[in-house]
Design a protein around this motif. Sequence first.
Motif, PDB file in Angstrom:
ATOM      1  N   ALA A  98      10.748 -50.518 -27.827  1.00  0.00           N
ATOM      2  CA  ALA A  98      11.261 -49.342 -28.526  1.00  0.00           C
ATOM      3  C   ALA A  98      12.703 -49.562 -28.956  1.00  0.00           C
ATOM      4  O   ALA A  98      13.501 -50.169 -28.241  1.00  0.00           O
ATOM      5  CB  ALA A  98      11.170 -48.114 -27.625  1.00  0.00           C
ATOM      6  N   MET A  99      13.027 -49.053 -30.124  1.00  0.00           N
ATOM      7  CA  MET A  99      14.400 -49.119 -30.629  1.00  0.00           C
ATOM      8  C   MET A  99      15.230 -48.063 -29.910  1.00  0.00           C
ATOM      9  O   MET A  99      14.757 -46.947 -29.688  1.00  0.00           O
ATOM     10  CB  MET A  99      14.439 -48.828 -32.133  1.00  0.00           C
ATOM     11  CG  MET A  99      13.825 -49.907 -32.990  1.00  0.00           C
ATOM     12  SD  MET A  99      14.723 -51.474 -32.918  1.00  0.00           S
ATOM     13  CE  MET A  99      16.340 -50.981 -33.486  1.00  0.00           C
ATOM     14  N   PRO A 100      16.478 -48.393 -29.554  1.00  0.00           N
ATOM     15  CA  PRO A 100      17.337 -47.390 -28.924  1.00  0.00           C
ATOM     16  C   PRO A 100      17.707 -46.293 -29.926  1.00  0.00           C
ATOM     17  O   PRO A 100      17.934 -46.571 -31.109  1.00  0.00           O
ATOM     18  CB  PRO A 100      18.575 -48.182 -28.502  1.00  0.00           C
ATOM     19  CG  PRO A 100      18.539 -49.436 -29.296  1.00  0.00           C
ATOM     20  CD  PRO A 100      17.120 -49.686 -29.692  1.00  0.00           C
ATOM     21  N   GLN A 101      17.748 -45.054 -29.459  1.00  0.00           N
ATOM     22  CA  GLN A 101      18.053 -43.922 -30.329  1.00  0.00           C
ATOM     23  C   GLN A 101      19.478 -43.962 -30.869  1.00  0.00           C
ATOM     24  O   GLN A 101      19.740 -43.483 -31.966  1.00  0.00           O
ATOM     25  CB  GLN A 101      17.828 -42.604 -29.574  1.00  0.00           C
ATOM     26  CG  GLN A 101      16.387 -42.390 -29.141  1.00  0.00           C
ATOM     27  CD  GLN A 101      15.441 -42.298 -30.314  1.00  0.00           C
ATOM     28  OE1 GLN A 101      15.735 -41.660 -31.303  1.00  0.00           O
ATOM     29  NE2 GLN A 101      14.297 -42.952 -30.199  1.00  0.00           N
ATOM     30  N   ASP A 102      20.394 -44.565 -30.101  1.00  0.00           N
ATOM     31  CA  ASP A 102      21.796 -44.598 -30.537  1.00  0.00           C
ATOM     32  C   ASP A 102      22.099 -45.715 -31.537  1.00  0.00           C
ATOM     33  O   ASP A 102      23.192 -45.777 -32.084  1.00  0.00           O
ATOM     34  CB  ASP A 102      22.730 -44.706 -29.321  1.00  0.00           C
ATOM     35  CG  ASP A 102      22.510 -45.986 -28.528  1.00  0.00           C
ATOM     36  OD1 ASP A 102      21.388 -46.540 -28.564  1.00  0.00           O
ATOM     37  OD2 ASP A 102      23.456 -46.429 -27.858  1.00  0.00           O
ATOM     38  N   LYS A 103      21.134 -46.614 -31.753  1.00  0.00           N
ATOM     39  CA  LYS A 103      21.310 -47.704 -32.713  1.00  0.00           C
ATOM     40  C   LYS A 103      20.076 -47.784 -33.610  1.00  0.00           C
ATOM     41  O   LYS A 103      19.246 -48.673 -33.460  1.00  0.00           O
ATOM     42  CB  LYS A 103      21.525 -49.026 -31.990  1.00  0.00           C
ATOM     43  CG  LYS A 103      22.802 -49.075 -31.192  1.00  0.00           C
ATOM     44  CD  LYS A 103      22.952 -50.387 -30.478  1.00  0.00           C
ATOM     45  CE  LYS A 103      24.203 -50.360 -29.615  1.00  0.00           C
ATOM     46  NZ  LYS A 103      24.262 -51.478 -28.711  1.00  0.00           N
ATOM     47  N   LEU A 161      12.000 -46.199 -44.170  1.00  0.00           N
ATOM     48  CA  LEU A 161      11.255 -45.825 -42.974  1.00  0.00           C
ATOM     49  C   LEU A 161      12.075 -46.167 -41.742  1.00  0.00           C
ATOM     50  O   LEU A 161      12.758 -47.196 -41.716  1.00  0.00           O
ATOM     51  CB  LEU A 161       9.916 -46.566 -42.927  1.00  0.00           C
ATOM     52  CG  LEU A 161       8.950 -46.230 -44.052  1.00  0.00           C
ATOM     53  CD1 LEU A 161       9.043 -47.253 -45.148  1.00  0.00           C
ATOM     54  CD2 LEU A 161       7.543 -46.183 -43.518  1.00  0.00           C
ATOM     55  N   ARG A 162      11.994 -45.308 -40.723  1.00  0.00           N
ATOM     56  CA  ARG A 162      12.693 -45.551 -39.464  1.00  0.00           C
ATOM     57  C   ARG A 162      11.885 -46.553 -38.635  1.00  0.00           C
ATOM     58  O   ARG A 162      10.664 -46.455 -38.550  1.00  0.00           O
ATOM     59  CB  ARG A 162      12.841 -44.238 -38.701  1.00  0.00           C
ATOM     60  CG  ARG A 162      13.630 -44.373 -37.400  1.00  0.00           C
ATOM     61  CD  ARG A 162      13.689 -43.073 -36.632  1.00  0.00           C
ATOM     62  NE  ARG A 162      12.388 -42.794 -36.031  1.00  0.00           N
ATOM     63  CZ  ARG A 162      11.743 -41.640 -36.148  1.00  0.00           C
ATOM     64  NH1 ARG A 162      12.256 -40.651 -36.851  1.00  0.00           N
ATOM     65  NH2 ARG A 162      10.579 -41.474 -35.568  1.00  0.00           N
ATOM     66  N   VAL A 163      12.562 -47.508 -38.041  1.00  0.00           N
ATOM     67  CA  VAL A 163      11.914 -48.467 -37.141  1.00  0.00           C
ATOM     68  C   VAL A 163      11.858 -47.832 -35.752  1.00  0.00           C
ATOM     69  O   VAL A 163      12.889 -47.535 -35.161  1.00  0.00           O
ATOM     70  CB  VAL A 163      12.674 -49.810 -37.099  1.00  0.00           C
ATOM     71  CG1 VAL A 163      12.007 -50.774 -36.119  1.00  0.00           C
ATOM     72  CG2 VAL A 163      12.766 -50.429 -38.496  1.00  0.00           C
ATOM     73  N   ASP A 164      10.644 -47.613 -35.242  1.00  0.00           N
ATOM     74  CA  ASP A 164      10.463 -47.030 -33.911  1.00  0.00           C
ATOM     75  C   ASP A 164      10.410 -48.106 -32.833  1.00  0.00           C
ATOM     76  O   ASP A 164      10.931 -47.932 -31.744  1.00  0.00           O
ATOM     77  CB  ASP A 164       9.168 -46.215 -33.844  1.00  0.00           C
ATOM     78  CG  ASP A 164       9.243 -44.943 -34.653  1.00  0.00           C
ATOM     79  OD1 ASP A 164      10.358 -44.400 -34.816  1.00  0.00           O
ATOM     80  OD2 ASP A 164       8.191 -44.486 -35.131  1.00  0.00           O
ATOM     81  N   ASP A 165       9.728 -49.201 -33.151  1.00  0.00           N
ATOM     82  CA  ASP A 165       9.643 -50.309 -32.200  1.00  0.00           C
ATOM     83  C   ASP A 165       9.458 -51.613 -32.971  1.00  0.00           C
ATOM     84  O   ASP A 165       9.132 -51.613 -34.154  1.00  0.00           O
ATOM     85  CB  ASP A 165       8.536 -50.092 -31.170  1.00  0.00           C
ATOM     86  CG  ASP A 165       7.176 -49.830 -31.786  1.00  0.00           C
ATOM     87  OD1 ASP A 165       6.747 -50.615 -32.648  1.00  0.00           O
ATOM     88  OD2 ASP A 165       6.530 -48.848 -31.400  1.00  0.00           O
ATOM     89  N   ILE A 166       9.699 -52.706 -32.258  1.00  0.00           N
ATOM     90  CA  ILE A 166       9.687 -54.016 -32.898  1.00  0.00           C
ATOM     91  C   ILE A 166       9.158 -55.059 -31.919  1.00  0.00           C
ATOM     92  O   ILE A 166       9.333 -54.938 -30.706  1.00  0.00           O
ATOM     93  CB  ILE A 166      11.107 -54.389 -33.405  1.00  0.00           C
ATOM     94  CG1 ILE A 166      11.079 -55.685 -34.212  1.00  0.00           C
ATOM     95  CG2 ILE A 166      12.106 -54.429 -32.257  1.00  0.00           C
ATOM     96  CD1 ILE A 166      12.368 -55.956 -34.966  1.00  0.00           C
ATOM     97  N   ALA A 167       8.497 -56.069 -32.462  1.00  0.00           N
ATOM     98  CA  ALA A 167       8.041 -57.233 -31.701  1.00  0.00           C
ATOM     99  C   ALA A 167       8.162 -58.437 -32.619  1.00  0.00           C
ATOM    100  O   ALA A 167       8.398 -58.289 -33.825  1.00  0.00           O
ATOM    101  CB  ALA A 167       6.590 -57.053 -31.257  1.00  0.00           C
ATOM    102  N   ILE A 168       7.979 -59.598 -32.072  1.00  0.00           N
ATOM    103  CA  ILE A 168       8.052 -60.810 -32.875  1.00  0.00           C
ATOM    104  C   ILE A 168       6.970 -60.797 -33.957  1.00  0.00           C
ATOM    105  O   ILE A 168       7.137 -61.377 -35.023  1.00  0.00           O
ATOM    106  CB  ILE A 168       7.958 -62.075 -31.993  1.00  0.00           C
ATOM    107  CG1 ILE A 168       8.284 -63.334 -32.795  1.00  0.00           C
ATOM    108  CG2 ILE A 168       6.604 -62.198 -31.343  1.00  0.00           C
ATOM    109  CD1 ILE A 168       9.687 -63.406 -33.283  1.00  0.00           C
TER     110      ILE A 168
END
Length: 136
Positions: A22-27, A45-52
């Motif tokens: 999950a992406m941190p809310q403050d960044k 679009l907002r990035v909610d989470d990321i993986a390789i």
Amino acid sequence: ELRACVSVILARKHRREAVRVAMPQDKPACCAVRVGTDPTRELKLRVDDIAIGGLGLSLRGQEAAIAAGKTFHDCSLELPGIGLMHCTLNIVYVKEVPGGGGELRVGCHFVELPGLSREQVRSFVARLERAQLAAG
């Protein structure tokens, strides 16, 4: 004989090639996707989470151009501490967020992410994981 109950969330994560963080809310991070033939028409679009292997994005409201199976070239992904990188995304699924007031969850897979960009994403994900573990 050994038996164990596995939660649905854990089972779903286990099926992935790589676990999303999950992406941190403050960044916050965002991804701009060009839709249609007009090069100036972009959706942010907002990035909610990321993986390789890909991204989980959020989109407010319906957008016909964003549909499972579509591929978007020359997307602009901006990650805190890394900056702007260009990538190609394939939309894996689009689903409405329950109770999200029309917000859509968009699951994407990176398509042939270049080596340097792949390494930057890997490093970014590792940094997020360490920060989340340190935060408890």
